[in-house]
Design a protein around this motif. Structure first.
Motif, PDB file in Angstrom:
ATOM      1  N   GLU A 210       0.891  -1.006  -0.040  1.00 33.11           N
ATOM      2  CA  GLU A 210      -0.033  -0.096  -0.208  1.00 33.11           C
ATOM      3  C   GLU A 210       0.880   1.303  -0.011  1.00 33.11           C
ATOM      4  N   THR A 211       2.154   1.390   0.555  1.00 34.60           N
ATOM      5  CA  THR A 211       2.823   2.369   0.748  1.00 34.60           C
ATOM      6  C   THR A 211       3.623   2.425  -0.726  1.00 34.60           C
ATOM      7  N   LEU A 212       3.942   1.598  -1.382  1.00 44.47           N
ATOM      8  CA  LEU A 212       4.747   1.480  -2.616  1.00 44.47           C
ATOM      9  C   LEU A 212       3.815   1.734  -3.855  1.00 44.47           C
ATOM     10  N   ALA A 213       2.677   1.348  -3.630  1.00 50.46           N
ATOM     11  CA  ALA A 213       1.690   1.408  -4.750  1.00 50.46           C
ATOM     12  C   ALA A 213       1.762   2.962  -5.495  1.00 50.46           C
ATOM     13  N   PRO A 214       1.453   3.923  -4.775  1.00 51.55           N
ATOM     14  CA  PRO A 214       1.364   5.128  -5.060  1.00 51.55           C
ATOM     15  C   PRO A 214       2.661   5.618  -5.731  1.00 51.55           C
ATOM     16  N   LEU A 215       3.701   4.992  -5.441  1.00 53.54           N
ATOM     17  CA  LEU A 215       5.062   5.507  -5.907  1.00 53.54           C
ATOM     18  C   LEU A 215       5.635   5.000  -7.090  1.00 53.54           C
ATOM     19  N   GLY A 216       4.666   3.776  -7.508  1.00 50.52           N
ATOM     20  CA  GLY A 216       5.183   2.861  -8.710  1.00 50.52           C
ATOM     21  C   GLY A 216       6.319   1.964  -8.471  1.00 50.52           C
ATOM     22  N   ILE A 217       6.820   2.083  -7.270  1.00 50.95           N
ATOM     23  CA  ILE A 217       8.072   1.070  -6.979  1.00 50.95           C
ATOM     24  C   ILE A 217       7.847  -0.173  -6.684  1.00 50.95           C
TER      25      ILE A 217
ATOM     26  N   ARG B 143      11.942 -28.412  -0.812  1.00 52.06           N
ATOM     27  CA  ARG B 143      11.393 -27.210  -1.244  1.00 52.06           C
ATOM     28  C   ARG B 143      10.605 -27.468  -2.719  1.00 52.06           C
ATOM     29  N   PRO B 144       9.422 -28.295  -2.281  1.00 54.50           N
ATOM     30  CA  PRO B 144       8.576 -28.801  -3.362  1.00 54.50           C
ATOM     31  C   PRO B 144       8.084 -27.660  -4.177  1.00 54.50           C
ATOM     32  N   ALA B 145       7.613 -27.697  -5.462  1.00 58.19           N
ATOM     33  CA  ALA B 145       6.938 -26.509  -6.324  1.00 58.19           C
ATOM     34  C   ALA B 145       5.971 -26.081  -5.485  1.00 58.19           C
ATOM     35  N   VAL B 146       4.995 -26.851  -4.715  1.00 60.24           N
ATOM     36  CA  VAL B 146       3.930 -26.249  -4.458  1.00 60.24           C
ATOM     37  C   VAL B 146       4.172 -24.929  -3.253  1.00 60.24           C
ATOM     38  N   ALA B 147       5.363 -25.142  -2.665  1.00 62.58           N
ATOM     39  CA  ALA B 147       5.905 -23.905  -1.849  1.00 62.58           C
ATOM     40  C   ALA B 147       5.966 -22.467  -2.701  1.00 62.58           C
ATOM     41  N   GLU B 148       6.383 -22.767  -4.085  1.00 62.11           N
ATOM     42  CA  GLU B 148       6.612 -21.780  -4.730  1.00 62.11           C
ATOM     43  C   GLU B 148       5.246 -21.319  -5.482  1.00 62.11           C
ATOM     44  N   ILE B 149       4.429 -22.186  -6.037  1.00 62.20           N
ATOM     45  CA  ILE B 149       3.091 -21.913  -6.410  1.00 62.20           C
ATOM     46  C   ILE B 149       2.378 -21.174  -5.307  1.00 62.20           C
ATOM     47  N   GLU B 150       2.319 -21.557  -4.184  1.00 66.74           N
ATOM     48  CA  GLU B 150       1.289 -21.107  -3.156  1.00 66.74           C
ATOM     49  C   GLU B 150       1.788 -19.439  -2.819  1.00 66.74           C
ATOM     50  N   ALA B 151       3.143 -19.305  -2.904  1.00 68.02           N
ATOM     51  CA  ALA B 151       3.655 -18.066  -2.525  1.00 68.02           C
ATOM     52  C   ALA B 151       3.378 -17.016  -3.746  1.00 68.02           C
ATOM     53  N   ILE B 152       3.608 -17.505  -4.937  1.00 66.18           N
ATOM     54  CA  ILE B 152       3.571 -16.536  -6.065  1.00 66.18           C
ATOM     55  C   ILE B 152       1.595 -16.159  -5.951  1.00 66.18           C
ATOM     56  N   GLY B 153       0.969 -17.173  -5.590  1.00 65.74           N
ATOM     57  CA  GLY B 153      -0.650 -16.937  -5.627  1.00 65.74           C
ATOM     58  C   GLY B 153      -0.904 -15.665  -4.584  1.00 65.74           C
ATOM     59  N   ARG B 154       0.010 -15.615  -3.356  1.00 71.44           N
ATOM     60  CA  ARG B 154      -0.281 -15.006  -2.581  1.00 71.44           C
ATOM     61  C   ARG B 154      -0.070 -13.458  -2.831  1.00 71.44           C
ATOM     62  N   ILE B 155       1.277 -13.525  -3.180  1.00 72.88           N
ATOM     63  CA  ILE B 155       1.969 -12.087  -3.786  1.00 72.88           C
ATOM     64  C   ILE B 155       0.915 -11.524  -4.836  1.00 72.88           C
ATOM     65  N   ILE B 156       0.564 -12.345  -5.809  1.00 76.78           N
ATOM     66  CA  ILE B 156      -0.090 -11.655  -6.697  1.00 76.78           C
ATOM     67  C   ILE B 156      -1.722 -11.162  -6.378  1.00 76.78           C
ATOM     68  N   THR B 157      -2.081 -11.871  -5.523  1.00 77.08           N
ATOM     69  CA  THR B 157      -3.307 -11.382  -4.611  1.00 77.08           C
ATOM     70  C   THR B 157      -3.285 -10.070  -4.088  1.00 77.08           C
ATOM     71  N   LEU B 158      -2.047  -9.849  -3.151  1.00 72.25           N
ATOM     72  CA  LEU B 158      -1.884  -8.582  -2.589  1.00 72.25           C
ATOM     73  C   LEU B 158      -1.555  -7.610  -3.399  1.00 72.25           C
ATOM     74  N   ALA B 159      -0.617  -7.996  -4.647  1.00 68.15           N
ATOM     75  CA  ALA B 159      -0.296  -6.893  -5.741  1.00 68.15           C
ATOM     76  C   ALA B 159      -1.467  -6.484  -6.476  1.00 68.15           C
ATOM     77  N   GLU B 160      -2.511  -7.292  -6.774  1.00 68.14           N
ATOM     78  CA  GLU B 160      -3.796  -6.767  -7.405  1.00 68.14           C
ATOM     79  C   GLU B 160      -4.718  -5.936  -6.406  1.00 68.14           C
ATOM     80  N   TRP B 161      -4.686  -6.480  -5.220  1.00 66.73           N
ATOM     81  CA  TRP B 161      -5.580  -5.570  -4.537  1.00 66.73           C
ATOM     82  C   TRP B 161      -4.831  -4.136  -4.106  1.00 66.73           C
TER      83      TRP B 161
END
Ligand code: DOR
Ligand code: ZN
Ligand code: ZN
Length: 434
Positions: free
Chosen positions: A126-133, A167-185
């Motif tokens: 939320e802090t960085l979104a308006p700055l475009g960083i 470090r199975p792929a599911v650990a990566e898939i889960e984290a990417i999904g979470r990051i995309i959700t927060l970035a989209e919001w």
């Protein structure tokens, strides 16, 4: 200072969004001088350095130390500062102090920095979104991995494939999904580091289609190596995320060609040879040098017909320039752009040798690999730093921060129900509705 370009290709210098130059903190692994020498010899004219140094780049003091160390750089640089629960309230101060961008270690790795909480991720975005960083995210779920690793160690597994099992792929898939959700919001810009799994590509593809400003990199090791190599190389190839099963290689190439993955970075992560060759896989440090070998490895694939040289330029230079706010200034050869140029000999064959690396981490999974297509001369802002493959040592210190030329355009608007608005304007939405 002239060279003949007869028979050579003129490319924009590569921009590597992901290097660990270890300085300050681990001078037996790398320093700014040796890491940037490696970059220059590899045809890389701009690097972005990671904050898991000692001290971590999460305070103004640590940032000043890093900028001081970077004064010896041969190439231009950006500084990813640390984004975690301890820094989230001071992100803007860190930008004012010279940081160009941020890195969040959502997955644990070298340096053992704690993963940011989901609450801190939301707040920081939320802090960085308006700055475009843009924030780079090491996207692996630490909780999944910690439990897996404990079970594997308790069961006595010390073989190379135990690292992948932890470090199975599911650990990566889960984290990417979470990051995309927060970035989209929030509307924040995010960047997925070292994308390694075929199974999470659909998340990137769909998010981009929806207009989320998510960029992604992959690295030569995920394109060209897999668990078969892990059986041979063991701890030397131990890296986070791990190289995966052979089925992942081809989809990553296709994702690059389709623009689902934007760019090539290296995750240049040098360690001393003795830290890479311990008998117990869990005791081998993760990562290996890469900034020096990326271009010959990728040009070999271009020579082999896998993609066009213009595709390579998009992945190595144009896309990172766009992602980090250097559009039109770096990553292109055009009027008004910096003369960051690499002259490559597409016909030159070499046998890569770990002993000839500029990096202090003289141990590499690419040792003894045959390549065709090599950088010969490297120019940073109009000045040769490498000529005829030779580092020009008097040019140490020519590198500069890209901060003064970085321009991040405003990001897309956030979801209308953001929590920041709820904090600063209580009841605003309800009043509007009445
Ligand atoms: O293998 C890795 N090494 N992955 C990372 O994410 C960090 C890096 C390092 O700093 O050594
Ligand atoms: Zn990482
Ligand atoms: Zn890294």
């Amino acid at each position: 200072e002239t060279v003949s370009a007869e028979g050579l290709y003129v490319l924009p210098g590569a921009i590597d969004s992901h290097v660990h130059f270890r300085d300050p903190g681990y001078p037996h692994k790398e320093t700014w001088k040796t890491g940037s020498a490696a970059a220059a010899c590899g045809g890389v004219t701009t690097v972005f350095d990671m904050p898991n140094t000692n001290p971590p780049t999460g305070t103004l003091e640590a940032l000043a130390m890093k900028l001081k160390a970077a004064e010896s750089s041969y190439v231009d640089f950006g500084i990813h500062a640390l984004f975690d629960d301890s820094t989230v309230a001071t992100l803007i101060d860190l930008l004012d102090g010279g940081a160009t961008s941020f890195k969040a270690f959502v997955g644990n790795t070298f340096g053992n920095l704690p993963a940011p909480s989901d609450g801190a991720l939301l707040e920081g975005f939320e802090t960085l979104a308006p700055l475009g960083i843009r924030t780079t995210v090491h996207a692996e779920n630490s909780s999944i991995m910690a439990r897996r690793q404990k079970h594997l160690r308790d069961a006595g597994r010390t073989d190379p494939l135990a690292h992948l099992a932890a470090r199975p792929a599911v650990a990566e898939i889960e984290a990417i999904g979470r990051i995309i959700t927060l970035a989209e919001w929030t509307g924040a810009r995010v960047h997925i580091a070292h994308h390694s799994a075929a199974d999470s590509l659909y998340l990137l593809r769909e998010a981009k289609r929806r207009g989320v400003d998510v960029t992604a990199e992959t690295c030569p090791q995920y394109l060209l190596l897999n668990t078969v190599n892990m059986l041979d190389l063991g701890g030397l190839l131990r890296v986070n995320p791990p190289v995966r099963e052979p089925r992942h290689n081809e989809p990553l190439w296709r994702a690059l060609l389709d623009g689902v993955i934007d760019m090539i970075a290296t995750d240049h992560a040098p360690h001393a040879p003795e830290e890479k060759t311990r008998d117990d896989i869990w005791e081998c440090d993760c990562g290996f040098p890469g900034v020096e070998t990326q271009m010959p490895l990728m040009l070999t694939e271009i020579n082999g017909g896998r993609a066009a040289i213009t595709d390579y330029v998009r992945w190595s230079a144009e896309a990172p320039a766009r992602a980090w706010g250097l559009q039109g200034i770096k990553g292109v050869i055009a009027p008004g752009a910096h003369a960051d140029i690499v002259l490559v000999d597409m016909g030159r064959s070499e046998n890569l040798s770990q002993y000839r690396l500029q990096s202090i981490g003289k141990i590499s999974p690419w040792h003894d690999r045959q390549v065709k297509g090599c950088p010969l001369h490297t120019m940073v802002r109009g000045r040769f730093v490498v000529r005829d493959g030779e580092l020009l040592e008097h040019t140490a210190g020519w590198g500069q921060s890209i901060k003064p030329v970085q321009r991040m355009p405003p990001a897309r608007v956030a979801h209308p129900d953001t929590t920041t608005r709820a904090i600063t304007e209580p009841g605003a939405a309800e009043r509007e509705a009445r």
